[in-house]
Scaffold this motif. Structure first.
Motif, PDB file in Angstrom:
ATOM      1  N   ASN A  95     -68.597 -12.858 -19.290  1.00  0.00           N
ATOM      2  CA  ASN A  95     -66.826 -13.265 -19.007  1.00  0.00           C
ATOM      3  C   ASN A  95     -65.962 -13.817 -17.985  1.00  0.00           C
ATOM      4  OD1 ASN A  95     -64.789 -14.098 -21.083  1.00  0.00           O
ATOM      5  ND2 ASN A  95     -63.842 -12.435 -20.527  1.00  0.00           N
ATOM      6  N   GLU A  96     -66.318 -12.931 -17.224  1.00  0.00           N
ATOM      7  CA  GLU A  96     -65.612 -13.772 -16.222  1.00  0.00           C
ATOM      8  C   GLU A  96     -66.201 -15.384 -15.123  1.00  0.00           C
ATOM      9  OE1 GLU A  96     -62.624 -14.879 -12.873  1.00  0.00           O
ATOM     10  OE2 GLU A  96     -62.577 -12.397 -14.501  1.00  0.00           O
ATOM     11  N   TYR A  97     -68.072 -14.951 -15.038  1.00  0.00           N
ATOM     12  CA  TYR A  97     -68.009 -16.276 -14.750  1.00  0.00           C
ATOM     13  C   TYR A  97     -67.961 -17.394 -15.673  1.00  0.00           C
ATOM     14  CZ  TYR A  97     -70.826 -13.473 -11.336  1.00  0.00           C
ATOM     15  OH  TYR A  97     -71.055 -13.105 -10.110  1.00  0.00           O
ATOM     16  N   THR A  98     -68.228 -16.496 -17.123  1.00  0.00           N
ATOM     17  CA  THR A  98     -67.819 -17.763 -17.806  1.00  0.00           C
ATOM     18  C   THR A  98     -66.061 -18.379 -18.239  1.00  0.00           C
ATOM     19  OG1 THR A  98     -69.384 -16.933 -19.482  1.00  0.00           O
ATOM     20  CG2 THR A  98     -67.690 -18.231 -20.727  1.00  0.00           C
ATOM     21  N   TYR A  99     -65.293 -17.914 -17.427  1.00  0.00           N
ATOM     22  CA  TYR A  99     -63.747 -18.040 -17.713  1.00  0.00           C
ATOM     23  C   TYR A  99     -63.735 -19.211 -16.073  1.00  0.00           C
ATOM     24  CZ  TYR A  99     -59.119 -18.736 -16.612  1.00  0.00           C
ATOM     25  OH  TYR A  99     -57.256 -18.807 -16.603  1.00  0.00           O
ATOM     26  N   GLN A 100     -64.626 -18.648 -15.069  1.00  0.00           N
ATOM     27  CA  GLN A 100     -64.296 -19.698 -13.735  1.00  0.00           C
ATOM     28  C   GLN A 100     -65.234 -21.282 -14.360  1.00  0.00           C
ATOM     29  OE1 GLN A 100     -66.907 -17.459 -10.833  1.00  0.00           O
ATOM     30  NE2 GLN A 100     -65.402 -15.569 -11.055  1.00  0.00           N
ATOM     31  N   VAL A 101     -66.463 -20.762 -14.704  1.00  0.00           N
ATOM     32  CA  VAL A 101     -67.062 -22.116 -15.728  1.00  0.00           C
ATOM     33  C   VAL A 101     -65.887 -22.951 -15.909  1.00  0.00           C
ATOM     34  CG1 VAL A 101     -68.692 -23.054 -16.855  1.00  0.00           C
ATOM     35  CG2 VAL A 101     -69.056 -21.147 -15.212  1.00  0.00           C
ATOM     36  N   LEU A 102     -65.394 -22.410 -17.133  1.00  0.00           N
ATOM     37  CA  LEU A 102     -64.096 -23.330 -17.495  1.00  0.00           C
ATOM     38  C   LEU A 102     -62.940 -24.415 -16.519  1.00  0.00           C
ATOM     39  CD1 LEU A 102     -63.641 -21.338 -20.731  1.00  0.00           C
ATOM     40  CD2 LEU A 102     -64.487 -23.831 -20.792  1.00  0.00           C
ATOM     41  N   GLU A 103     -62.835 -23.218 -15.927  1.00  0.00           N
ATOM     42  CA  GLU A 103     -62.075 -24.248 -14.597  1.00  0.00           C
ATOM     43  C   GLU A 103     -62.318 -24.713 -14.050  1.00  0.00           C
ATOM     44  OE1 GLU A 103     -60.550 -20.212 -12.825  1.00  0.00           O
ATOM     45  OE2 GLU A 103     -58.630 -20.054 -13.587  1.00  0.00           O
ATOM     46  N   LYS A 104     -64.011 -25.110 -13.599  1.00  0.00           N
ATOM     47  CA  LYS A 104     -64.041 -26.234 -12.874  1.00  0.00           C
ATOM     48  C   LYS A 104     -64.495 -27.052 -14.095  1.00  0.00           C
ATOM     49  CE  LYS A 104     -67.183 -22.857  -9.960  1.00  0.00           C
ATOM     50  NZ  LYS A 104     -67.876 -22.688  -9.856  1.00  0.00           N
ATOM     51  N   LEU A 105     -64.543 -27.585 -15.013  1.00  0.00           N
ATOM     52  CA  LEU A 105     -65.273 -28.158 -16.274  1.00  0.00           C
ATOM     53  C   LEU A 105     -63.414 -28.824 -16.500  1.00  0.00           C
ATOM     54  CD1 LEU A 105     -67.333 -26.761 -18.213  1.00  0.00           C
ATOM     55  CD2 LEU A 105     -67.704 -28.477 -16.880  1.00  0.00           C
ATOM     56  N   LEU A 106     -62.723 -27.828 -16.340  1.00  0.00           N
ATOM     57  CA  LEU A 106     -60.850 -28.289 -16.457  1.00  0.00           C
ATOM     58  C   LEU A 106     -60.548 -28.900 -15.533  1.00  0.00           C
ATOM     59  CD1 LEU A 106     -59.283 -25.949 -18.943  1.00  0.00           C
ATOM     60  CD2 LEU A 106     -60.134 -27.948 -18.874  1.00  0.00           C
ATOM     61  N   GLU A 107     -60.250 -28.551 -14.149  1.00  0.00           N
ATOM     62  CA  GLU A 107     -60.645 -29.694 -13.059  1.00  0.00           C
ATOM     63  C   GLU A 107     -61.312 -31.092 -13.035  1.00  0.00           C
ATOM     64  OE1 GLU A 107     -58.698 -30.581 -10.020  1.00  0.00           O
ATOM     65  OE2 GLU A 107     -58.043 -28.321 -11.051  1.00  0.00           O
ATOM     66  N   SER A 118     -65.979 -41.310 -17.247  1.00  0.00           N
ATOM     67  CA  SER A 118     -65.460 -42.505 -18.199  1.00  0.00           C
ATOM     68  C   SER A 118     -64.122 -41.635 -19.184  1.00  0.00           C
ATOM     69  CB  SER A 118     -66.335 -43.182 -19.135  1.00  0.00           C
ATOM     70  OG  SER A 118     -67.780 -41.504 -19.239  1.00  0.00           O
ATOM     71  N   THR A 119     -64.564 -42.136 -19.749  1.00  0.00           N
ATOM     72  CA  THR A 119     -63.575 -41.473 -21.749  1.00  0.00           C
ATOM     73  C   THR A 119     -64.474 -41.271 -22.794  1.00  0.00           C
ATOM     74  OG1 THR A 119     -61.289 -43.178 -21.723  1.00  0.00           O
ATOM     75  CG2 THR A 119     -62.053 -41.507 -23.714  1.00  0.00           C
ATOM     76  N   GLU A 120     -66.196 -41.400 -22.299  1.00  0.00           N
ATOM     77  CA  GLU A 120     -66.839 -41.027 -23.477  1.00  0.00           C
ATOM     78  C   GLU A 120     -67.541 -40.174 -22.140  1.00  0.00           C
ATOM     79  OE1 GLU A 120     -71.232 -41.703 -24.224  1.00  0.00           O
ATOM     80  OE2 GLU A 120     -70.104 -43.846 -23.763  1.00  0.00           O
ATOM     81  N   GLN A 121     -67.215 -39.604 -20.851  1.00  0.00           N
ATOM     82  CA  GLN A 121     -67.474 -38.306 -20.714  1.00  0.00           C
ATOM     83  C   GLN A 121     -67.227 -37.600 -20.540  1.00  0.00           C
ATOM     84  OE1 GLN A 121     -68.396 -40.677 -16.778  1.00  0.00           O
ATOM     85  NE2 GLN A 121     -70.253 -40.409 -16.448  1.00  0.00           N
ATOM     86  N   ARG A 122     -65.490 -37.284 -20.417  1.00  0.00           N
ATOM     87  CA  ARG A 122     -64.107 -36.956 -20.567  1.00  0.00           C
ATOM     88  C   ARG A 122     -64.563 -36.096 -21.419  1.00  0.00           C
ATOM     89  NH1 ARG A 122     -60.800 -39.975 -18.584  1.00  0.00           N
ATOM     90  NH2 ARG A 122     -60.901 -38.748 -16.411  1.00  0.00           N
ATOM     91  N   SER A 168     -62.735 -32.397 -15.246  1.00  0.00           N
ATOM     92  CA  SER A 168     -62.106 -33.389 -16.867  1.00  0.00           C
ATOM     93  C   SER A 168     -61.265 -34.189 -16.248  1.00  0.00           C
ATOM     94  CB  SER A 168     -61.937 -32.809 -17.896  1.00  0.00           C
ATOM     95  OG  SER A 168     -60.448 -32.495 -17.928  1.00  0.00           O
ATOM     96  N   LYS A 169     -60.332 -34.146 -14.541  1.00  0.00           N
ATOM     97  CA  LYS A 169     -59.083 -34.694 -14.890  1.00  0.00           C
ATOM     98  C   LYS A 169     -59.513 -35.676 -13.561  1.00  0.00           C
ATOM     99  CE  LYS A 169     -56.309 -30.239 -14.702  1.00  0.00           C
ATOM    100  NZ  LYS A 169     -55.496 -29.517 -14.783  1.00  0.00           N
TER     101      LYS A 169
END
Length: 61
Positions: free
Chosen positions: A8-20, A28-32, A22-23
């Protein structure tokens, strides 16, 4: 149970990286949108891990 917490912790870390990522203004909008789709899938995995942890707790009790 520790492995579930770790997953769960590793999954959360991946989410944080992806969110960062995405900024980044260079994508592109499509990639986002694809990144957001992946984020939704990963959030579903976190939900499943949470449910599995609850089932394990119920089995132990």
């Amino acid at each position: 149970m520790d492995q579930l917490n770790q997953a769960n912790e590793y999954t959360y870390q991946v989410l944080e990286k992806l969110l960062e990522f995405s900024k980044d203004e260079g994508i592109s909008t499509e990639q986002r949108q694809k990144i957001y789709d992946i984020i939704e899938d990963i959030e579903e995995v976190r939900h499943i891990l949470y449910e599995l942890k609850n089932q394990m707790r119920s089995s132990i009790a």
